[in-house]
Design a protein around this motif. Structure first.
Motif, mmCIF file in Angstrom:
data_model
loop_
_atom_site.group_PDB
_atom_site.id
_atom_site.type_symbol
_atom_site.label_atom_id
_atom_site.label_comp_id
_atom_site.label_asym_id
_atom_site.label_seq_id
_atom_site.Cartn_x
_atom_site.Cartn_y
_atom_site.Cartn_z
ATOM 1 N N ARG A 78 0.853 -1.175 0.000
ATOM 2 C CA ARG A 78 0.000 0.000 0.000
ATOM 3 C C ARG A 78 0.901 1.240 0.000
ATOM 4 O O ARG A 78 1.868 1.316 0.754
ATOM 5 N N ARG A 79 0.610 2.207 -0.831
ATOM 6 C CA ARG A 79 1.423 3.426 -0.918
ATOM 7 C C ARG A 79 1.042 4.368 0.227
ATOM 8 O O ARG A 79 0.028 5.055 0.179
ATOM 9 N N ALA A 80 1.900 4.428 1.231
ATOM 10 C CA ALA A 80 1.618 5.208 2.428
ATOM 11 C C ALA A 80 1.534 6.702 2.150
ATOM 12 O O ALA A 80 0.865 7.432 2.879
ATOM 13 N N CYS A 81 2.178 7.169 1.079
ATOM 14 C CA CYS A 81 2.148 8.600 0.776
ATOM 15 C C CYS A 81 0.826 9.020 0.132
ATOM 16 O O CYS A 81 0.531 10.211 0.063
ATOM 17 N N LEU A 82 0.040 8.067 -0.344
ATOM 18 C CA LEU A 82 -1.246 8.379 -0.970
ATOM 19 C C LEU A 82 -2.443 7.951 -0.137
ATOM 20 O O LEU A 82 -3.556 8.424 -0.362
ATOM 21 N N LEU A 83 -2.237 7.062 0.799
ATOM 22 C CA LEU A 83 -3.333 6.449 1.548
ATOM 23 C C LEU A 83 -3.695 7.276 2.780
ATOM 24 O O LEU A 83 -2.875 7.428 3.686
ATOM 25 N N PRO A 84 -4.918 7.813 2.833
ATOM 26 C CA PRO A 84 -5.324 8.571 4.019
ATOM 27 C C PRO A 84 -5.367 7.661 5.247
ATOM 28 O O PRO A 84 -5.837 6.521 5.165
ATOM 29 N N ALA A 85 -4.878 8.167 6.349
ATOM 30 C CA ALA A 85 -4.939 7.427 7.609
ATOM 31 C C ALA A 85 -6.379 7.406 8.095
ATOM 32 O O ALA A 85 -7.103 8.390 7.964
ATOM 33 N N ARG A 86 -6.785 6.260 8.637
ATOM 34 C CA ARG A 86 -8.121 6.116 9.206
ATOM 35 C C ARG A 86 -7.985 5.637 10.639
ATOM 36 O O ARG A 86 -7.047 4.885 10.952
ATOM 37 N N PRO A 87 -8.896 6.033 11.515
ATOM 38 C CA PRO A 87 -8.811 5.580 12.908
ATOM 39 C C PRO A 87 -8.706 4.059 12.989
ATOM 40 O O PRO A 87 -9.439 3.335 12.323
ATOM 41 N N GLY A 88 -7.735 3.597 13.764
ATOM 42 C CA GLY A 88 -7.560 2.170 13.974
ATOM 43 C C GLY A 88 -6.715 1.453 12.937
ATOM 44 O O GLY A 88 -6.495 0.238 13.058
ATOM 45 N N ASP A 89 -6.221 2.158 11.915
ATOM 46 C CA ASP A 89 -5.360 1.505 10.928
ATOM 47 C C ASP A 89 -4.163 0.862 11.623
ATOM 48 O O ASP A 89 -3.605 1.423 12.571
ATOM 49 N N THR A 90 -3.776 -0.306 11.119
ATOM 50 C CA THR A 90 -2.599 -1.002 11.623
ATOM 51 C C THR A 90 -1.575 -1.054 10.499
ATOM 52 O O THR A 90 -1.825 -1.651 9.454
ATOM 53 N N VAL A 91 -0.443 -0.413 10.725
ATOM 54 C CA VAL A 91 0.635 -0.351 9.735
ATOM 55 C C VAL A 91 1.806 -1.154 10.287
ATOM 56 O O VAL A 91 2.182 -0.991 11.444
ATOM 57 N N THR A 92 2.360 -2.019 9.443
ATOM 58 C CA THR A 92 3.534 -2.778 9.855
ATOM 59 C C THR A 92 4.628 -2.616 8.815
ATOM 60 O O THR A 92 4.355 -2.389 7.638
ATOM 61 N N THR A 93 5.862 -2.716 9.273
ATOM 62 C CA THR A 93 6.999 -2.617 8.373
ATOM 63 C C THR A 93 6.904 -3.725 7.338
ATOM 64 O O THR A 93 6.706 -4.887 7.679
ATOM 65 N N GLN A 94 7.012 -3.349 6.089
ATOM 66 C CA GLN A 94 6.967 -4.329 5.000
ATOM 67 C C GLN A 94 8.380 -4.786 4.691
ATOM 68 O O GLN A 94 9.262 -3.966 4.468
ATOM 69 N N LYS A 95 8.559 -6.080 4.672
ATOM 70 C CA LYS A 95 9.873 -6.644 4.348
ATOM 71 C C LYS A 95 9.871 -7.092 2.894
ATOM 72 O O LYS A 95 9.036 -7.892 2.491
ATOM 73 N N GLY A 96 10.780 -6.527 2.111
ATOM 74 C CA GLY A 96 10.910 -6.925 0.711
ATOM 75 C C GLY A 96 9.664 -6.652 -0.095
ATOM 76 O O GLY A 96 9.096 -5.573 -0.045
ATOM 77 N N HIS A 97 9.216 -7.662 -0.828
ATOM 78 C CA HIS A 97 8.070 -7.489 -1.720
ATOM 79 C C HIS A 97 6.734 -7.582 -1.004
ATOM 80 O O HIS A 97 5.689 -7.400 -1.626
ATOM 81 N N GLY A 98 6.747 -7.895 0.291
ATOM 82 C CA GLY A 98 5.517 -7.875 1.068
ATOM 83 C C GLY A 98 4.696 -9.137 1.012
ATOM 84 O O GLY A 98 3.638 -9.208 1.624
ATOM 85 N N HIS A 99 5.147 -10.143 0.298
ATOM 86 C CA HIS A 99 4.362 -11.372 0.174
ATOM 87 C C HIS A 99 4.987 -12.542 0.914
ATOM 88 O O HIS A 99 4.615 -13.685 0.666
ATOM 89 N N ASP A 100 5.919 -12.284 1.832
ATOM 90 C CA ASP A 100 6.581 -13.365 2.567
ATOM 91 C C ASP A 100 5.571 -14.226 3.307
ATOM 92 O O ASP A 100 5.661 -15.443 3.306
ATOM 93 N N VAL A 101 4.587 -13.585 3.933
ATOM 94 C CA VAL A 101 3.590 -14.311 4.707
ATOM 95 C C VAL A 101 2.735 -15.177 3.784
ATOM 96 O O VAL A 101 2.284 -16.252 4.147
#
Length: 104
Positions: A78-101
């Motif tokens: 998700r592009r953090a510079c374009l995405l409006p913050a919403r109450p309760g959003d949970t942001v986590t550090t993305q490692k690499g391409h983000g699909h490890d999980v």
């Protein structure tokens, strides 16, 4: 006396709300992007590169460079510079391409 951009513009934003970043509460103002809220809290990096795990955060600020990618509410890239913050959003550090999980 230090003045903020909101002071200079005479803005009266609604009250701040919390989002979380890697389990830490971060205040965000209505209308702020996730990147702006993280920057305001002194957090400059929320992604690491695939090769070398180098830290990345906002670079261009307009969604063109993809350095600001983060995992938001469990969704990677998700592009953090374009995405409006919403109450309760949970942001986590993305490692690499983000699909490890996902095992992709």
């Amino acid at each position: 006396m230090a003045r903020t951009p909101a002071d200079l513009a005479g803005a009266r934003p609604r009250p701040a709300f919390d989002i979380t970043f890697d389990g830490r509460a971060v205040a965000a103002l209505p209308g702020q992007t996730i990147a702006a809220a993280l920057w305001s809290a002194g957090i400059l990096a929320w992604r690491t590169t695939r090769d070398g795990a180098r830290p990345r955060g906002a670079f261009c600020g307009i969604g063109q460079c993809h350095d600001c990618l983060a995992t938001v509410n469990g969704t990677p890239n998700r592009r953090a510079c374009l995405l409006p913050a919403r109450p309760g959003d949970t942001v986590t550090t993305q490692k690499g391409h983000g699909h490890d999980v996902l095992g992709v």
